[in-house]
Design a protein around this motif. Structure first.
Motif, PDB file in Angstrom:
ATOM      1  N   HIS A  69      11.776   5.536   0.997  1.00  0.00           N
ATOM      2  CA  HIS A  69      12.472   6.727   1.484  1.00  0.00           C
ATOM      3  C   HIS A  69      12.502   6.822   3.002  1.00  0.00           C
ATOM      4  CE1 HIS A  69      13.224   8.865  -2.310  1.00  0.00           C
ATOM      5  NE2 HIS A  69      12.224   8.111  -2.739  1.00  0.00           N
ATOM      6  N   LYS A  70      11.592   6.152   3.666  1.00  0.00           N
ATOM      7  CA  LYS A  70      11.589   6.195   5.132  1.00  0.00           C
ATOM      8  C   LYS A  70      12.643   5.263   5.719  1.00  0.00           C
ATOM      9  CE  LYS A  70       6.824   7.613   5.649  1.00  0.00           C
ATOM     10  NZ  LYS A  70       5.490   7.260   6.113  1.00  0.00           N
ATOM     11  N   THR A  71      12.719   4.036   5.188  1.00  0.00           N
ATOM     12  CA  THR A  71      13.666   3.056   5.743  1.00  0.00           C
ATOM     13  C   THR A  71      15.009   3.065   5.031  1.00  0.00           C
ATOM     14  OG1 THR A  71      12.949   1.266   4.273  1.00  0.00           O
ATOM     15  CG2 THR A  71      11.772   1.517   6.386  1.00  0.00           C
ATOM     16  N   ARG A  72      15.072   3.717   3.844  1.00  0.00           N
ATOM     17  CA  ARG A  72      16.278   3.742   3.008  1.00  0.00           C
ATOM     18  C   ARG A  72      16.687   2.331   2.601  1.00  0.00           C
ATOM     19  NH1 ARG A  72      16.730   7.851   0.440  1.00  0.00           N
ATOM     20  NH2 ARG A  72      18.953   7.590   0.160  1.00  0.00           N
ATOM     21  N   ARG A  73      15.710   1.471   2.369  1.00  0.00           N
ATOM     22  CA  ARG A  73      15.920   0.095   1.933  1.00  0.00           C
ATOM     23  C   ARG A  73      15.082  -0.173   0.690  1.00  0.00           C
ATOM     24  NH1 ARG A  73      19.789  -1.474   5.091  1.00  0.00           N
ATOM     25  NH2 ARG A  73      19.470  -1.475   7.304  1.00  0.00           N
ATOM     26  N   LEU A  74      15.497  -1.178  -0.083  1.00  0.00           N
ATOM     27  CA  LEU A  74      14.722  -1.572  -1.252  1.00  0.00           C
ATOM     28  C   LEU A  74      13.445  -2.283  -0.828  1.00  0.00           C
ATOM     29  CD1 LEU A  74      17.541  -2.917  -3.587  1.00  0.00           C
ATOM     30  CD2 LEU A  74      16.352  -0.734  -3.735  1.00  0.00           C
ATOM     31  N   THR A  75      12.384  -2.081  -1.612  1.00  0.00           N
ATOM     32  CA  THR A  75      11.131  -2.767  -1.324  1.00  0.00           C
ATOM     33  C   THR A  75      11.258  -4.239  -1.686  1.00  0.00           C
ATOM     34  OG1 THR A  75      10.250  -2.272  -3.497  1.00  0.00           O
ATOM     35  CG2 THR A  75       9.758  -0.695  -1.747  1.00  0.00           C
ATOM     36  N   GLU A  76      10.431  -5.047  -1.075  1.00  0.00           N
ATOM     37  CA  GLU A  76      10.504  -6.494  -1.300  1.00  0.00           C
ATOM     38  C   GLU A  76       9.846  -6.921  -2.603  1.00  0.00           C
ATOM     39  OE1 GLU A  76       8.960 -10.528   0.906  1.00  0.00           O
ATOM     40  OE2 GLU A  76       9.513  -8.804   2.116  1.00  0.00           O
ATOM     41  N   ASP A  77       8.688  -6.365  -2.922  1.00  0.00           N
ATOM     42  CA  ASP A  77       7.922  -6.763  -4.109  1.00  0.00           C
ATOM     43  C   ASP A  77       7.637  -5.524  -4.945  1.00  0.00           C
ATOM     44  OD1 ASP A  77       6.203  -7.740  -6.008  1.00  0.00           O
ATOM     45  OD2 ASP A  77       4.831  -8.693  -4.590  1.00  0.00           O
ATOM     46  N   GLN A  78       8.589  -5.174  -5.825  1.00  0.00           N
ATOM     47  CA  GLN A  78       8.465  -3.947  -6.597  1.00  0.00           C
ATOM     48  C   GLN A  78       7.261  -3.942  -7.527  1.00  0.00           C
ATOM     49  OE1 GLN A  78      11.343  -5.590  -6.163  1.00  0.00           O
ATOM     50  NE2 GLN A  78      12.378  -4.128  -4.861  1.00  0.00           N
ATOM     51  N   HIS A  79       6.989  -5.074  -8.184  1.00  0.00           N
ATOM     52  CA  HIS A  79       5.860  -5.112  -9.114  1.00  0.00           C
ATOM     53  C   HIS A  79       4.553  -4.852  -8.369  1.00  0.00           C
ATOM     54  CE1 HIS A  79       3.742  -5.921 -12.798  1.00  0.00           C
ATOM     55  NE2 HIS A  79       2.904  -6.661 -12.101  1.00  0.00           N
ATOM     56  N   ASN A  80       4.372  -5.466  -7.217  1.00  0.00           N
ATOM     57  CA  ASN A  80       3.166  -5.251  -6.434  1.00  0.00           C
ATOM     58  C   ASN A  80       3.081  -3.796  -5.972  1.00  0.00           C
ATOM     59  OD1 ASN A  80       0.764  -6.130  -5.034  1.00  0.00           O
ATOM     60  ND2 ASN A  80       1.955  -5.901  -3.151  1.00  0.00           N
ATOM     61  N   THR A  81       4.218  -3.240  -5.547  1.00  0.00           N
ATOM     62  CA  THR A  81       4.240  -1.848  -5.113  1.00  0.00           C
ATOM     63  C   THR A  81       3.867  -0.921  -6.257  1.00  0.00           C
ATOM     64  OG1 THR A  81       5.951  -2.340  -3.474  1.00  0.00           O
ATOM     65  CG2 THR A  81       5.674  -0.034  -4.085  1.00  0.00           C
ATOM     66  N   LEU A  82       4.439  -1.152  -7.443  1.00  0.00           N
ATOM     67  CA  LEU A  82       4.099  -0.327  -8.603  1.00  0.00           C
ATOM     68  C   LEU A  82       2.636  -0.488  -8.982  1.00  0.00           C
ATOM     69  CD1 LEU A  82       7.228  -0.786 -10.864  1.00  0.00           C
ATOM     70  CD2 LEU A  82       6.519   1.274  -9.641  1.00  0.00           C
ATOM     71  N   SER A  83       2.120  -1.715  -8.885  1.00  0.00           N
ATOM     72  CA  SER A  83       0.714  -1.960  -9.206  1.00  0.00           C
ATOM     73  C   SER A  83      -0.198  -1.183  -8.260  1.00  0.00           C
ATOM     74  CB  SER A  83       0.390  -3.446  -9.132  1.00  0.00           C
ATOM     75  OG  SER A  83       1.085  -4.141 -10.136  1.00  0.00           O
ATOM     76  N   GLU A  84       0.191  -1.101  -6.991  1.00  0.00           N
ATOM     77  CA  GLU A  84      -0.595  -0.345  -6.012  1.00  0.00           C
ATOM     78  C   GLU A  84      -0.534   1.150  -6.294  1.00  0.00           C
ATOM     79  OE1 GLU A  84       0.912  -1.485  -2.217  1.00  0.00           O
ATOM     80  OE2 GLU A  84       0.022  -3.490  -2.308  1.00  0.00           O
ATOM     81  N   LEU A  85       0.591   1.629  -6.819  1.00  0.00           N
ATOM     82  CA  LEU A  85       0.752   3.051  -7.109  1.00  0.00           C
ATOM     83  C   LEU A  85       0.120   3.464  -8.418  1.00  0.00           C
ATOM     84  CD1 LEU A  85       4.491   3.481  -6.063  1.00  0.00           C
ATOM     85  CD2 LEU A  85       2.473   4.314  -4.817  1.00  0.00           C
ATOM     86  N   ALA A  86      -0.026   2.516  -9.353  1.00  0.00           N
ATOM     87  CA  ALA A  86      -0.507   2.832 -10.702  1.00  0.00           C
ATOM     88  C   ALA A  86      -2.015   3.051 -10.714  1.00  0.00           C
ATOM     89  CB  ALA A  86      -0.150   1.707 -11.664  1.00  0.00           C
ATOM     90  N   THR A  87      -2.448   4.003 -11.516  1.00  0.00           N
ATOM     91  CA  THR A  87      -3.888   4.190 -11.726  1.00  0.00           C
ATOM     92  C   THR A  87      -4.395   3.248 -12.805  1.00  0.00           C
ATOM     93  OG1 THR A  87      -3.479   5.968 -13.297  1.00  0.00           O
ATOM     94  CG2 THR A  87      -3.864   6.613 -10.996  1.00  0.00           C
ATOM     95  N   ASP A  88      -3.479   2.692 -13.614  1.00  0.00           N
ATOM     96  CA  ASP A  88      -3.821   1.734 -14.672  1.00  0.00           C
ATOM     97  C   ASP A  88      -2.812   0.583 -14.618  1.00  0.00           C
ATOM     98  OD1 ASP A  88      -4.786   0.395 -16.851  1.00  0.00           O
ATOM     99  OD2 ASP A  88      -4.370   1.986 -18.297  1.00  0.00           O
ATOM    100  N   PRO A  89      -2.859  -0.256 -13.561  1.00  0.00           N
ATOM    101  CA  PRO A  89      -1.845  -1.302 -13.384  1.00  0.00           C
ATOM    102  C   PRO A  89      -1.834  -2.361 -14.467  1.00  0.00           C
ATOM    103  CG  PRO A  89      -3.610  -1.545 -11.768  1.00  0.00           C
ATOM    104  CD  PRO A  89      -3.850  -0.263 -12.506  1.00  0.00           C
ATOM    105  N   GLY A  90      -2.867  -2.478 -15.257  1.00  0.00           N
ATOM    106  CA  GLY A  90      -2.890  -3.447 -16.347  1.00  0.00           C
ATOM    107  C   GLY A  90      -1.864  -3.131 -17.417  1.00  0.00           C
ATOM    108  N   ARG A  91      -1.354  -1.922 -17.449  1.00  0.00           N
ATOM    109  CA  ARG A  91      -0.356  -1.531 -18.444  1.00  0.00           C
ATOM    110  C   ARG A  91       1.070  -1.861 -18.009  1.00  0.00           C
ATOM    111  NH1 ARG A  91      -1.013   2.867 -22.253  1.00  0.00           N
ATOM    112  NH2 ARG A  91      -3.043   2.515 -23.131  1.00  0.00           N
ATOM    113  N   LEU A  92       1.232  -2.316 -16.795  1.00  0.00           N
ATOM    114  CA  LEU A  92       2.581  -2.654 -16.324  1.00  0.00           C
ATOM    115  C   LEU A  92       3.020  -3.988 -16.869  1.00  0.00           C
ATOM    116  CD1 LEU A  92       2.370  -1.550 -12.607  1.00  0.00           C
ATOM    117  CD2 LEU A  92       3.626  -0.440 -14.431  1.00  0.00           C
TER     118      LEU A  92
END
Length: 92
Positions: A69-92
């Motif tokens: 939302h700051k750069t208005r660009r897509l992230t480079e590594d979505q899976h890694n980003t989601l894993s960092e945001l998840a409290t239970d990344p093993g379920r991804l």
């Protein structure tokens, strides 16, 4: 070959009258909406919360992307980003 065991994920959705046409066929937009609801439910199961924050930089991903939302660009590594945001990344 990836030997990671995949488990089924299901979401029960209740169709609304506007989700179907005159003949009772599901509309294309309803299918997209349902897919979005299932995707969000899947991510929430892994503990991903949807708040504005730092997602990094990037261009594309296979089917969808995460927007920084700051750069208005897509992230480079979505899976890694989601894993960092998840409290239970093993379920991804």
């Amino acid at each position: 070959m990836d030997t990671t065991e995949m488990t089924a994920f299901t979401v029960t959705l209740t169709p609304r009258r506007p989700d179907t046409d005159f003949n009772g066929h599901v509309t294309a937009i309803a299918y997209h909406d349902w897919a979005d609801q299932a995707r969000v439910a899947y991510l929430r199961r892994a503990g991903v919360t949807f708040v504005q924050g730092d997602f990094g930089t990037g261009k594309t991903w296979r089917a969808w992307g995460l927007l920084d939302h700051k750069t208005r660009r897509l992230t480079e590594d979505q899976h890694n980003t989601l894993s960092e945001l998840a409290t239970d990344p093993g379920r991804l």
